[in-house]
Every structure is written in structure tokens, then in C-alpha cells.
Write an enzyme that holds these catalytic residues in place. Structure first.
Site, PDB file in Angstrom:
ATOM      1  N   ASP A 147      57.656  21.918  14.983  1.00 54.58           N
ATOM      2  CA  ASP A 147      59.047  22.328  15.185  1.00 54.58           C
ATOM      3  C   ASP A 147      59.171  23.359  16.317  1.00 54.58           C
ATOM      4  O   ASP A 147      58.188  23.980  16.699  1.00 54.58           O
ATOM      5  CB  ASP A 147      59.593  23.005  13.914  1.00 54.58           C
ATOM      6  CG  ASP A 147      59.851  21.996  12.807  1.00 54.58           C
ATOM      7  OD1 ASP A 147      59.485  20.827  12.954  1.00 54.58           O
ATOM      8  OD2 ASP A 147      60.437  22.414  11.785  1.00 54.58           O
ATOM      9  N   ASP A 148      60.396  23.520  16.770  1.00 52.94           N
ATOM     10  CA  ASP A 148      60.823  24.629  17.647  1.00 52.94           C
ATOM     11  C   ASP A 148      60.439  24.492  19.116  1.00 52.94           C
ATOM     12  O   ASP A 148      60.814  25.326  19.928  1.00 52.94           O
ATOM     13  CB  ASP A 148      60.322  26.001  17.155  1.00 52.94           C
ATOM     14  CG  ASP A 148      60.840  26.352  15.781  1.00 52.94           C
ATOM     15  OD1 ASP A 148      61.747  25.642  15.291  1.00 52.94           O
ATOM     16  OD2 ASP A 148      60.343  27.318  15.185  1.00 52.94           O
ATOM     17  N   HIS A 158      68.782  25.975  17.822  1.00 55.05           N
ATOM     18  CA  HIS A 158      68.249  26.547  16.584  1.00 55.05           C
ATOM     19  C   HIS A 158      69.251  27.402  15.819  1.00 55.05           C
ATOM     20  O   HIS A 158      68.892  28.380  15.174  1.00 55.05           O
ATOM     21  CB  HIS A 158      66.965  27.350  16.847  1.00 55.05           C
ATOM     22  CG  HIS A 158      65.981  27.261  15.699  1.00 55.05           C
ATOM     23  ND1 HIS A 158      66.082  28.063  14.582  1.00 55.05           N
ATOM     24  CD2 HIS A 158      64.921  26.451  15.493  1.00 55.05           C
ATOM     25  CE1 HIS A 158      65.081  27.754  13.750  1.00 55.05           C
ATOM     26  NE2 HIS A 158      64.370  26.778  14.269  1.00 55.05           N
ATOM     27  N   HIS A 180      54.164  24.574  14.337  1.00 55.88           N
ATOM     28  CA  HIS A 180      55.107  24.942  15.403  1.00 55.88           C
ATOM     29  C   HIS A 180      54.352  24.994  16.729  1.00 55.88           C
ATOM     30  O   HIS A 180      53.384  25.753  16.835  1.00 55.88           O
ATOM     31  CB  HIS A 180      55.736  26.308  15.105  1.00 55.88           C
ATOM     32  CG  HIS A 180      56.527  26.309  13.824  1.00 55.88           C
ATOM     33  ND1 HIS A 180      55.923  26.418  12.593  1.00 55.88           N
ATOM     34  CD2 HIS A 180      57.853  26.191  13.599  1.00 55.88           C
ATOM     35  CE1 HIS A 180      56.857  26.372  11.657  1.00 55.88           C
ATOM     36  NE2 HIS A 180      58.042  26.234  12.229  1.00 55.88           N
ATOM     37  N   HIS A 225      65.802  18.913  16.317  1.00 53.52           N
ATOM     38  CA  HIS A 225      65.745  20.180  15.566  1.00 53.52           C
ATOM     39  C   HIS A 225      66.891  21.087  16.009  1.00 53.52           C
ATOM     40  O   HIS A 225      66.728  22.291  16.070  1.00 53.52           O
ATOM     41  CB  HIS A 225      64.375  20.833  15.786  1.00 53.52           C
ATOM     42  CG  HIS A 225      64.054  21.959  14.852  1.00 53.52           C
ATOM     43  ND1 HIS A 225      64.257  21.889  13.498  1.00 53.52           N
ATOM     44  CD2 HIS A 225      63.536  23.194  15.078  1.00 53.52           C
ATOM     45  CE1 HIS A 225      63.882  23.035  12.932  1.00 53.52           C
ATOM     46  NE2 HIS A 225      63.457  23.845  13.868  1.00 53.52           N
TER      47      HIS A 225
END
Ligand code: ZN
Length: 416
Positions: A234-235, A288, A375, A284
């Protein structure tokens, strides 16, 4: 009021190719009472980067001071717009704070306009002087356009220091930005006001045409009966993603990367390479934000804008959504047409930040059929992978994307 526009997320106005030296810095934190997501560009121009970092640190620190001890969860989101035209770098930072204690979210805007040739920041006065622009006329225009809601004393106060006015410019116009309390009372939105020039001429680079790329999907030889895990990140993408996809490839592993829309343009080459290695991309959000807490309209924008950017930039269609902060509610389920994918092994790489310890924890928790959360924005995650991948291979694991895991599970169920 007609020209008053709520600041919306703008598509990045940069050329299609990945910049070698310009990358996005990201901070994502989930604490007991706060969630924080900050993204800003690194230009490699010392003076400019220093000013941006200083501003970011101040905002970050102030937010923690103001909200860390609140009972309910408060959110800080700082996102950027980036424009580079010739020697001019223009960066807009938009801060968003939301908390149960606030009636309306707080918006704040900060612009950096930098002339790299002269190694100096430009103020509105610099542009005004060069272009024979009358500050008096600008004020008059604002008073006329916002006559029902503008506060003249506040306007005068704001214009008393021309060096601090927020703006960006291009060949046709200057855009002035005012923070919610700067020129109006009881207003919580950012005001964006465009002043169009006809005579205004600056040389701007022609944007390069995007090249289309064909992805050769790698042949995968998967075995339904082998222990299998789906690796997810993620991210990202980030400066570590390139190395992460290389090491995955080395071990014949594939993963699903749940990416942020606001980074896609900057890491285009990395993402293209990633796809050519057989990795999968998921959504995602754009920058954010806490998806499950957003209004339906904002929520859809976060998801759809990212899908669109990925489609336009990489010609790739996203299937899955991983909600930010792992938070899912009915509103989110109802308003996303992407399949939501969570995880069942959290490596806690976002917290542990020690390669060896992350790997130990992950290897301990990994079992056949699990979806692993990592991540690709930490160096320590890369270090952990260097330990995990050979070990998992030794144990006979296949490391696959979410789609591949689903496919294997379907085949396994059919066999039963
Ligand atoms: Zn996240």
C-alpha cells in the site's frame, strides 16, 4: 460569487515521462487519535526543497499539538499540485484537517513559485512589475466579483504585504489563492481567482506527447497445490518501489500494489516496468484521505480520479480497492464499483521499521492462502523482503497477486 470555485484536485500538469530527480515524499501515519497523510514533491533544488520541508514540518507539528489529545480521530491530509514550466517550479500545497470537534473541515493553501535560473522565489509583485499589472485593479476586480461576501478591511490587510500572497501563473493568467479567513468572513473554503492576461508572455515548454506502451504479460506457471500467498503493498509508489519490483522478479514473485493516484505521473516508468513483470495495480485513493469518513461526492472523486489517471497514464484498468486506514463502511461499499480487498496478515512494517524484525514477524504469521499487507514506501520493507523472499521460496511458497490467489482458490474449491 460566480468566479468563486472550491479548490478541486487537479490533474498533474507535468510531462508524461518519469523525472529522474524529482520524486514525491510521503508520510502516512496511523496513531491512536490521529491519521496523517502528507505528500509533497522533492525537486532537488535545495532552496526550494528546504522551504517546502520547513512548511510541511510546521503543519505536521502544529496538527499534532492541536489534535493529538482529542478523544475522536482527527485527520491531517496535505497534498500537492506540481507544475514545472521551463525554469519555473510552481508547487501548491493544500492542507485539509477534519475532526469531530470541527463543524467544517479546515482548508489551507500555500504556494511556492520558484525561478530556478535565478535561484529565487517569485512574489506576486515580481510578476506584477514585469507585466505592468496594477495591484489596485486586482483589488477592484475582487471587490466587484465578490461584492456580497468580501470583507474590505480583511482584503486590505491581506494586500498590505504583497510578498505573502499565494499565487501561480502560466502564459495566460495568474491565479490568486486566498485562505478561508483571508478576504471573507464565515467562509471555510479556499478561494481561487483567475486574472487573465492577453499580453502576458513567458516561454513555456511544449508538453511531450505520452508514449503508449505495450505490456507483455509474463508467463506464469502456477501450481494449485503449492502453498500460496498474495503479497500486497500500500501507499506507493515511492523511491523504493523500483528495487522492490526487481527483487520480486528475481524470486519469480508477483504482488498487488495499491497505489495513490497523486503519485502515478511521477513514477510512470516504475509502474510500467512493474506491470511488465506481471504485478497488479489496485486503487488506494487519490491522496490517502480517510475514505470511509468522506462525503459520497468526495469519496467517488478519490476513487474515480485514481482509476482515470491509471487508465490514461498506464492504459491499465484497476479492479480492486484497498480502503485507506483499512476502514470500510456501508457508504464506501455502496459507492465504489471496485472490489474491496483487505488482508489477513499485517506485517506491521509501517510500525516496526526494522527489516529483520519485520521479516521475522511476517514469516511467523504467513500461512497458505493469506493476503499479506506491506508498504512499498519504507527502506526497511525492502530490507525485510530480501530476507523473506529466499526463505519463502525455500519453504515452497508461490508468491502471487490478489487476482492469482483468487484464481487458485477458485480452482481449489472446484476440486473439493
Ligand atoms: Zn494506506
Amino acid at each position: 460569487m460566480k468566479k468563486m470555485v472550491l479548490l478541486v484536485l487537479l490533474l498533474l500538469c507535468i510531462t508524461g515521462c518519469e523525472k529522474k530527480d524529482e520524486k514525491i515524499e510521503g508520510i502516512i501515519e496511523k496513531n491512536t487519535n490521529t491519521v496523517i497523510s502528507i505528500h509533497y514533491p522533492k525537486t532537488r533544488i535545495r532552496k526550494l526543497d528546504k522551504a517546502i520541508t520547513k512548511y510541511i514540518q510546521e503543519q505536521h507539528k502544529q496538527f499534532k499539538k492541536d489534535y493529538e489529545n482529542n478523544r475522536s480521530i482527527s485527520e491531517l491530509n496535505i497534498d500537492y499540485e506540481y507544475h514545472k514550466n521551463g525554469n519555473y517550479y510552481q508547487i501548491v500545497l493544500i492542507t485539509f484537517i477534519s475532526s469531530n470537534d470541527l463543524i467544517n473541515p479546515i482548508y489551507k493553501i500555500k504556494t511556492f513559485v520558484f525561478d530556478a535560473d535565478k535561484n529565487t522565489f517569485l512574489t506576486l509583485l515580481d510578476i506584477a512589475n514585469e507585466k505592468d499589472l496594477s495591484i489596485g485593479k486586482i483589488k477592484q476586480e475582487l471587490i466587484e466579483d465578490y461584492k456580497n461576501c468580501i470583507s474590505i478591511p480583511q482584503l486590505e490587510e491581506t494586500f498590505s504585504n504583497l510578498n505573502t500572497l499565494q499565487f501561480t501563473f502560466d502564459e495566460n493568467s495568474i491565479v490568486l489563492y486566498f485562505n478561508p479567513d483571508e478576504i471573507m468572513k464565515n467562509n471555510y473554503q479556499i478561494i481561487e481567482h483567475e486574472i487573465v492576461f492577453s499580453k502576458f508572455k513567458v516561454h513555456f515548454e511544449q508538453q511531450e506527447k505520452n508514449q503508449t506502451v505495450q505490456y507483455q504479460k509474463k508467463e506464469r506457471d502456477l501450481d494449485v497445490h503449492k502453498p500460496t500467498i498474495a503479497l500486497t503493498f500500500d501507499d506507493g509508489p515511492s523511491k523504493y518501489t523500483k528495487e522492490i519490483i526487481e527483487i520480486l522478479n528475481e524470486y519469480d514473485a508477483n504482488a498487488t500494489f495499491f497505489i495513490l493516484g497523486n503519485k502515478v505521473e511521477f513514477y510512470r516508468e516504475t509502474l510500467e516496468r512493474s506491470l511488465s513483470y506481471g504485478n497488479e495495480l489496485g486503487n488506494h485513493s487519490y491522496n490517502h484521505k480517510y475514505l470511509s469518513k468522506l462525503s459520497v461526492e468526495e469519496l467517488k472523486k478519490q476513487i474515480e480520479l485514481t482509476n482515470q489517471i491509471v487508465q490514461n497514464t498506464l492504459h491499465y484498468e484497476i479492479k480492486y480497492l484497498r480502503p485507506t486506514y483499512g476502514s470500510v463502511n456501508q457508504k464506501l461499499k455502496k459507492n465504489s464499483n471496485l472490489e474491496i480487498v483487505l488482508w489477513n496478515v499485517d506485517t506491521k512494517d509501517w510500525k516496526i521499521k526494522n527489516g529483520k524484525k519485520i521479516a521475522e514477524k511476517a514469516l511467523n504469521d504467513i500461512k497458505d492462502g493469506k493476503v499479506i499487507l506491506m508498504h512499498d514506501i519504507y527502506k526497511t520493507t525492502l530490507e525485510a523482503l530480501k530476507i523473506m523472499l529466499p526463505e519463502l521460496k525455500k519453504q515452497g511458497y508461490q508468491i502471487v497477486t490478489v487476482s492469482e490467489l483468487k484464481e487458485i482458490q477458485k480452482l481449489r474449491n472446484a476440486e473439493k
